[in-house]
Structures are given as structure tokens and as C-alpha cells.
Design a protein around this motif. Structure first.
Motif, PDB file in Angstrom:
ATOM      1  N   GLY A 124       0.823  -1.216   0.000  1.00 14.42           N
ATOM      2  CA  GLY A 124       0.000   0.000   0.000  1.00 14.42           C
ATOM      3  C   GLY A 124       0.848   1.253   0.000  1.00 14.42           C
ATOM      4  O   GLY A 124       0.549   2.229  -0.705  1.00 14.42           O
ATOM      5  N   MET A 125       1.933   1.262   0.781  1.00 16.21           N
ATOM      6  CA  MET A 125       2.823   2.420   0.814  1.00 16.21           C
ATOM      7  C   MET A 125       3.478   2.627  -0.551  1.00 16.21           C
ATOM      8  O   MET A 125       3.615   3.771  -1.027  1.00 16.21           O
ATOM      9  CB  MET A 125       3.883   2.224   1.892  1.00 16.21           C
ATOM     10  CG  MET A 125       4.806   3.417   2.081  1.00 16.21           C
ATOM     11  SD  MET A 125       5.922   3.230   3.487  1.00 16.21           S
ATOM     12  CE  MET A 125       6.872   1.811   2.944  1.00 16.21           C
ATOM     13  N   GLY A 126       3.912   1.509  -1.198  1.00 15.71           N
ATOM     14  CA  GLY A 126       4.499   1.623  -2.524  1.00 15.71           C
ATOM     15  C   GLY A 126       3.531   2.193  -3.536  1.00 15.71           C
ATOM     16  O   GLY A 126       3.895   3.038  -4.369  1.00 15.71           O
ATOM     17  N   LEU A 127       2.269   1.762  -3.470  1.00 17.46           N
ATOM     18  CA  LEU A 127       1.249   2.302  -4.387  1.00 17.46           C
ATOM     19  C   LEU A 127       1.006   3.783  -4.128  1.00 17.46           C
ATOM     20  O   LEU A 127       0.798   4.563  -5.072  1.00 17.46           O
ATOM     21  CB  LEU A 127      -0.047   1.506  -4.236  1.00 17.46           C
ATOM     22  CG  LEU A 127       0.005   0.045  -4.716  1.00 17.46           C
ATOM     23  CD1 LEU A 127      -1.320  -0.655  -4.417  1.00 17.46           C
ATOM     24  CD2 LEU A 127       0.307  -0.026  -6.206  1.00 17.46           C
ATOM     25  N   CYS A 128       1.023   4.169  -2.845  1.00 14.27           N
ATOM     26  CA  CYS A 128       0.849   5.593  -2.524  1.00 14.27           C
ATOM     27  C   CYS A 128       1.982   6.426  -3.098  1.00 14.27           C
ATOM     28  O   CYS A 128       1.757   7.502  -3.671  1.00 14.27           O
ATOM     29  CB  CYS A 128       0.761   5.778  -1.007  1.00 14.27           C
ATOM     30  SG  CYS A 128      -0.771   5.192  -0.261  1.00 14.27           S
ATOM     31  N   PHE A 129       3.228   5.921  -2.975  1.00 17.22           N
ATOM     32  CA  PHE A 129       4.370   6.655  -3.522  1.00 17.22           C
ATOM     33  C   PHE A 129       4.304   6.705  -5.048  1.00 17.22           C
ATOM     34  O   PHE A 129       4.683   7.708  -5.657  1.00 17.22           O
ATOM     35  CB  PHE A 129       5.678   6.009  -3.071  1.00 17.22           C
ATOM     36  CG  PHE A 129       6.142   6.467  -1.729  1.00 17.22           C
ATOM     37  CD1 PHE A 129       6.740   7.702  -1.568  1.00 17.22           C
ATOM     38  CD2 PHE A 129       5.969   5.672  -0.608  1.00 17.22           C
ATOM     39  CE1 PHE A 129       7.170   8.132  -0.327  1.00 17.22           C
ATOM     40  CE2 PHE A 129       6.398   6.097   0.642  1.00 17.22           C
ATOM     41  CZ  PHE A 129       6.995   7.332   0.789  1.00 17.22           C
ATOM     42  N   LEU A 130       3.819   5.618  -5.663  1.00 15.50           N
ATOM     43  CA  LEU A 130       3.679   5.615  -7.115  1.00 15.50           C
ATOM     44  C   LEU A 130       2.635   6.635  -7.563  1.00 15.50           C
ATOM     45  O   LEU A 130       2.857   7.394  -8.521  1.00 15.50           O
ATOM     46  CB  LEU A 130       3.293   4.215  -7.595  1.00 15.50           C
ATOM     47  CG  LEU A 130       3.094   4.052  -9.114  1.00 15.50           C
ATOM     48  CD1 LEU A 130       4.380   4.386  -9.859  1.00 15.50           C
ATOM     49  CD2 LEU A 130       2.629   2.636  -9.443  1.00 15.50           C
ATOM     50  N   ALA A 131       1.499   6.666  -6.868  1.00 14.15           N
ATOM     51  CA  ALA A 131       0.465   7.657  -7.197  1.00 14.15           C
ATOM     52  C   ALA A 131       0.979   9.070  -6.977  1.00 14.15           C
ATOM     53  O   ALA A 131       0.718   9.982  -7.776  1.00 14.15           O
ATOM     54  CB  ALA A 131      -0.786   7.399  -6.359  1.00 14.15           C
ATOM     55  N   LEU A 132       1.742   9.251  -5.883  1.00 12.46           N
ATOM     56  CA  LEU A 132       2.327  10.568  -5.621  1.00 12.46           C
ATOM     57  C   LEU A 132       3.285  10.965  -6.733  1.00 12.46           C
ATOM     58  O   LEU A 132       3.279  12.113  -7.199  1.00 12.46           O
ATOM     59  CB  LEU A 132       3.059  10.540  -4.277  1.00 12.46           C
ATOM     60  CG  LEU A 132       3.858  11.789  -3.930  1.00 12.46           C
ATOM     61  CD1 LEU A 132       2.926  12.977  -3.721  1.00 12.46           C
ATOM     62  CD2 LEU A 132       4.705  11.558  -2.678  1.00 12.46           C
ATOM     63  N   PHE A 133       4.098  10.014  -7.187  1.00 12.11           N
ATOM     64  CA  PHE A 133       5.052  10.309  -8.256  1.00 12.11           C
ATOM     65  C   PHE A 133       4.331  10.722  -9.540  1.00 12.11           C
ATOM     66  O   PHE A 133       4.722  11.689 -10.197  1.00 12.11           O
ATOM     67  CB  PHE A 133       5.923   9.072  -8.512  1.00 12.11           C
ATOM     68  CG  PHE A 133       6.849   9.219  -9.677  1.00 12.11           C
ATOM     69  CD1 PHE A 133       8.000   9.974  -9.586  1.00 12.11           C
ATOM     70  CD2 PHE A 133       6.556   8.603 -10.896  1.00 12.11           C
ATOM     71  CE1 PHE A 133       8.856  10.114 -10.668  1.00 12.11           C
ATOM     72  CE2 PHE A 133       7.402   8.744 -11.975  1.00 12.11           C
ATOM     73  CZ  PHE A 133       8.553   9.498 -11.855  1.00 12.11           C
ATOM     74  N   VAL A 134       3.263   9.982  -9.859  1.00 12.11           N
ATOM     75  CA  VAL A 134       2.518  10.298 -11.085  1.00 12.11           C
ATOM     76  C   VAL A 134       1.898  11.685 -10.991  1.00 12.11           C
ATOM     77  O   VAL A 134       1.987  12.501 -11.923  1.00 12.11           O
ATOM     78  CB  VAL A 134       1.451   9.223 -11.346  1.00 12.11           C
ATOM     79  CG1 VAL A 134       0.552   9.637 -12.512  1.00 12.11           C
ATOM     80  CG2 VAL A 134       2.104   7.880 -11.653  1.00 12.11           C
ATOM     81  N   MET A 135       1.263  11.999  -9.866  1.00 12.88           N
ATOM     82  CA  MET A 135       0.589  13.286  -9.725  1.00 12.88           C
ATOM     83  C   MET A 135       1.595  14.439  -9.670  1.00 12.88           C
ATOM     84  O   MET A 135       1.392  15.484 -10.306  1.00 12.88           O
ATOM     85  CB  MET A 135      -0.276  13.280  -8.459  1.00 12.88           C
ATOM     86  CG  MET A 135      -1.432  12.300  -8.516  1.00 12.88           C
ATOM     87  SD  MET A 135      -2.520  12.591  -9.938  1.00 12.88           S
ATOM     88  CE  MET A 135      -3.136  14.231  -9.558  1.00 12.88           C
ATOM     89  N   VAL A 136       2.680  14.230  -8.898  1.00 13.34           N
ATOM     90  CA  VAL A 136       3.675  15.306  -8.803  1.00 13.34           C
ATOM     91  C   VAL A 136       4.350  15.528 -10.143  1.00 13.34           C
ATOM     92  O   VAL A 136       4.593  16.661 -10.549  1.00 13.34           O
ATOM     93  CB  VAL A 136       4.705  14.971  -7.709  1.00 13.34           C
ATOM     94  CG1 VAL A 136       5.868  15.956  -7.748  1.00 13.34           C
ATOM     95  CG2 VAL A 136       4.050  15.006  -6.339  1.00 13.34           C
ATOM     96  N   ARG A 137       4.634  14.438 -10.840  1.00 10.86           N
ATOM     97  CA  ARG A 137       5.272  14.581 -12.149  1.00 10.86           C
ATOM     98  C   ARG A 137       4.361  15.320 -13.115  1.00 10.86           C
ATOM     99  O   ARG A 137       4.827  16.171 -13.878  1.00 10.86           O
ATOM    100  CB  ARG A 137       5.611  13.207 -12.699  1.00 10.86           C
ATOM    101  CG  ARG A 137       6.384  13.251 -14.026  1.00 10.86           C
ATOM    102  CD  ARG A 137       6.755  11.868 -14.482  1.00 10.86           C
ATOM    103  NE  ARG A 137       7.535  11.912 -15.720  1.00 10.86           N
ATOM    104  CZ  ARG A 137       7.946  10.841 -16.364  1.00 10.86           C
ATOM    105  NH1 ARG A 137       7.690   9.630 -15.884  1.00 10.86           N
ATOM    106  NH2 ARG A 137       8.639  10.969 -17.483  1.00 10.86           N
ATOM    107  N   ARG A 138       3.080  15.001 -13.069  1.00 10.27           N
ATOM    108  CA  ARG A 138       2.140  15.699 -13.942  1.00 10.27           C
ATOM    109  C   ARG A 138       2.064  17.173 -13.581  1.00 10.27           C
ATOM    110  O   ARG A 138       2.066  18.046 -14.456  1.00 10.27           O
ATOM    111  CB  ARG A 138       0.760  15.060 -13.824  1.00 10.27           C
ATOM    112  CG  ARG A 138      -0.276  15.675 -14.744  1.00 10.27           C
ATOM    113  CD  ARG A 138      -1.579  14.909 -14.675  1.00 10.27           C
ATOM    114  NE  ARG A 138      -2.588  15.514 -15.541  1.00 10.27           N
ATOM    115  CZ  ARG A 138      -3.824  15.056 -15.669  1.00 10.27           C
ATOM    116  NH1 ARG A 138      -4.192  13.968 -15.002  1.00 10.27           N
ATOM    117  NH2 ARG A 138      -4.677  15.662 -16.466  1.00 10.27           N
ATOM    118  N   GLY A 139       2.010  17.441 -12.264  1.00  8.17           N
ATOM    119  CA  GLY A 139       1.967  18.836 -11.850  1.00  8.17           C
ATOM    120  C   GLY A 139       3.250  19.568 -12.185  1.00  8.17           C
ATOM    121  O   GLY A 139       3.218  20.722 -12.631  1.00  8.17           O
TER     122      GLY A 139
END
Length: 407
Positions: A124-139
Motif C-alpha cells: 500500500g505504501m508503494g502504491l501511494c508513492f507511485l500515485a504521488l510520483f505520477v501526480m507530482v510529475r504531472r503537476g
């Protein structure tokens, strides 16, 4: 440190704190459950007979109870010793009716549950970091695009616009940028239009003053000079009066010479009479006479057939460029090249002066007027200057299919 790393580090600390708190609560609850299980098993051992009096199948099926004679406490499989001590407490249990209480099976189940929960938490933590990476990268991609657009605006490209964004905050930022760029573009168009009108008004006023001076003052000077010349043939005048008349005629001639230079500065009548090419040649010749510097001219014979307004802008551009050479460059020679190809008129003025590393950053009104006249021509001007290496001014004016003919 980047924004993504800061957020990731903060989230990692939060996840670790949550994990440690959850592990603490989990072990506390597990110890409580094991203790209750051991208390129940101890009561069962008191009610059972000795292991020696029971069948072997019954003894082997007992949970959490092992015969005390000749047997060691179970190790709990692959359960770490520190976890067993943390959960079960003491390593040895008292013997009751020949039975020893052994919580190894319970500890092993707790350990397996702990590993399962920890694995699920890590996923779950890995998925959260992956989602964070995708959103931050997009932003960050949007912010990088915004930064590039702002850089383009700072360089004068006010037509830069950004597409709408799916995120409300980013979309609000993009909308504000587009609104700002649109307002700046509108203001630039207004300023450019006013500058163009100001230049046209200035040129018309110069033309009007030149014509008035030519028609009125020029005629008066010509008349005074003619009268002074006629006095030389008057027999009633003495030698002194004739010398004064001769000096007056020479002074009139000198005034007329400077007067012609002034009229040429105000309005190049030669351009109306002979065209742009002749006006440029006359401009360089006059500039050499007034400045005392050499100007090497290389000009294409086939110049575009510009309108009167365009010819004026081009002439004034060259006039201001040459005047800057004589005033500021401290040069001994200038080279002017005017060439035409199929789709462009190229002009380059080069001098061997001192140069200027800050050009056109510290430019004055003259350079600004040159830039505006280049814009009115629809062209692009570049100033290439370095200290000790002179200055080059390049003007490129695009030619439309209708801008043909020979000037």
C-alpha cells in the motif's frame, strides 16, 4: 531538494510512524491474547492426567502442551527469537502434571499475521508513492511548461498560451497566466500602434518642415545670394563694398550647403525623385562627408518596390544606425551591405569600433526607434556587439509575393 523528494521524505516519515504505532498496538494485543491462551492451557493441564498415562496420539494432538520429560520447548518454526520473547515473554514455563505450556504455535500464527500485515502495508505504501510520483510529475510538467511560457513572455513572445488543465488549482494558475499574457499582448499592440503612429507623425512633420524651409527660406537665401552677386557689378560701389558683397555671397553659399544637409536629414527628397537605392547611396555619401569616416557600400541593384511609408522606415533605420556609428562606436570604417533574395531583404551594417557588451540592453531612444521601425517593416533586427570587436546590426525584412519590382 526537489518538491517530490521533500513530499516523499515527509510521507515516508509519516508512514514509518504509523507503521511503528500499528506494530506496537499489534504486539500489545498479541501478548494479551497469548497470555489468555496460556492461562486457559494451564487450567487444562491441571485437569489432565500425566502424559505417560495418555495415548501417544492424544499427547501429540495437544495444542500448546508438550510432555515435560525429555522434550524442549518448541522454537516456533522460523519465528525470530526476539519476536517470541516479545510476544510470549519467558522462555521457560512451569511444569503442571508433567505438562509444559508451549505457546510456539500461537506465536508462529501471530508472526505470520504480522508478516502478512507488514507486506500489505508495504504494498500500500508503494502504491501511494507511485500515485504521488505520477501526480507530482504531472503537476511539475505543467509548472515546467508554465516556466517555459513565462520565459518566452519575458523575451517578448506574448502570444504564448497554455492549454487547460484537469486539476482545479493548476487550471486556475494556467487561466491567470493566459489572462496575463493576453493583457500584455493587448498592451504591446496598443503601444506598438501608438509608436507607429508617433513615427508616422514625426516623419510627416519632418516632411512638412522640410518643404516649408525649402520653399520659403531656401528661396530667400537664393535671392540674397543673387543680390549679393549682382552688387559685384555695380560701378558705384567701392572695392570695400564689393568685398563685403562677395563675403555675403560666400556666407550664403555656406548656409545653403548646410541647409541642404538639414533638408536631407529632415526629408530625403532624393528618395521621392530617384528611389530607395539612390537615397541610400546619397545617405552614405553625405554621412562620409559629415562624419569624416569611410563607408563601404555593397548594394543589390534590384531592391523591392516598397511603399512610401516602408521606404521611409527603412531609410530612417539606416540613418539612425549610421549616426550611432559616428557618435558612439569610435570607429574608422563602416560597411553597409544591402542584399535581396527571393523572400527576404537583408541589411547588415558593420563597424570596427569599440563594441558594447550590453547592446541592446542599455540601448537609448535611437536603438528603440530602430527596433520599432523594423517591427513596422515586419522584419527582425539583431544587434551583435562585443567589447573590442565592433558592432554588427542585421535587419531581415520578409518579402511578400506582391513586394516585387526594382527600386
Amino acid at each position: 531538494m526537489t518538491v517530490y523528494r521533500k513530499i516523499s521524505l515527509l510521507m515516508l516519515v509519516v508512514f514509518l510512524l504509523i507503521y511503528l504505532l500499528g506494530a506496537l498496538l499489534y504486539t500489545q494485543q498479541a501478548r494479551h491474547d497469548v497470555q489468555r491462551e496460556l492461562d486457559g492451557v494451564a487450567g487444562l493441564a491441571q485437569s489432565l492426567a500425566s502424559p505417560k498415562s495418555l495415548p501417544d496420539s492424544m499427547v501429540s494432538s495437544m495444542r500448546h502442551l508438550t510432555p515435560a520429560a525429555g522434550m524442549e520447548r518448541g522454537s516456533g518454526g522460523e519465528v525470530p527469537a526476539w519476536f517470541s520473547v516479545l510476544i510470549a515473554g519467558e522462555t521457560l514455563r512451569p511444569v503442571i502434571n508433567g505438562w509444559r505450556v508451549d505457546p510456539a504455535d500461537e506465536v508462529e500464527e501471530i508472526w505470520e499475521g504480522f508478516l502478512l500485515i507488514s507486506g500489505a502495508y508495504a504494498i500500500g505504501m508503494g502504491l501511494c508513492f507511485l500515485a504521488l510520483f505520477v501526480m507530482v510529475r504531472r503537476g511539475m510538467r505543467t509548472l515546467a511548461t508554465l516556466s517555459e511560457a513565462m520565459g518566452a513572455v519575458s523575451e517578448g513572445q506574448l502570444t504564448s498560451r497554455l492549454p487547460r488543465q484537469g486539476e482545479q488549482e493548476l487550471d486556475a494558475l494556467v487561466c491567470r497566466f493566459n489572462s496575463m499574457a493576453g493583457a500584455l499582448e493587448s498592451e504591446q499592440q496598443t503601444v506598438s500602434r501608438l509608436l507607429n503612429e508617433l513615427l508616422q507623425l514625426q516623419d510627416r512633420e519632418r516632411e512638412h518642415i522640410a518643404r516649408v524651409l525649402h520653399d520659403d527660406l531656401g528661396q530667400y537665401l537664393t535671392g540674397i545670394r543673387a543680390q549679393a552677386r549682382s552688387l559685384l557689378y555695380d560701378p558705384d560701389l567701392g572695392d570695400r563694398q564689393k568685398q563685403q558683397a562677395r563675403d555675403l555671397a560666400e556666407h550664403c553659399e555656406t548656409v545653403q550647403k548646410h541647409f541642404r544637409h538639414l533638408l536631407q536629414e529632415l526629408h530625403p527628397l532624393v528618395m521621392e525623385q530617384l528611389g530607395l537605392g539612390s537615397a541610400i547611396r546619397h545617405l552614405t555619401e553625405q554621412w562620409q562627408q559629415l562624419s569624416g569616416l569611410e563607408c563601404r557600400l555593397a548594394m543589390d541593384e534590384r531592391l523591392p518596390d516598397f511603399t512610401g511609408e516602408q521606404q521611409t522606415h527603412l531609410y530612417r533605420f539606416l540613418q539612425e544606425a549610421l549616426n550611432n556609428v559616428s557618435r558612439h562606436a569610435k570607429a574608422s570604417c563602416a560597411t553597409l551591405a544591402v542584399a535581396r533574395n527571393d523572400n527576404e531583404l537583408s541589411i547588415e551594417l558593420r563597424d570596427d569600433g569599440v563594441g558594447n557588451d550590453q547592446l541592446p540592453g542599455n540601448a537609448g531612444l535611437g536603438v528603440r526607434s530602430m527596433c520599432e521601425r523594423a517591427r513596422c517593416l515586419g522584419g527582425e533586427v539583431k544587434f551583435l556587439s562585443r567589447l573590442g570587436e565592433g558592432t554588427r546590426i542585421r535587419l531581415a525584412v520578409p518579402l511578400t509575393p506582391g513586394t516585387g519590382g526594382v527600386s
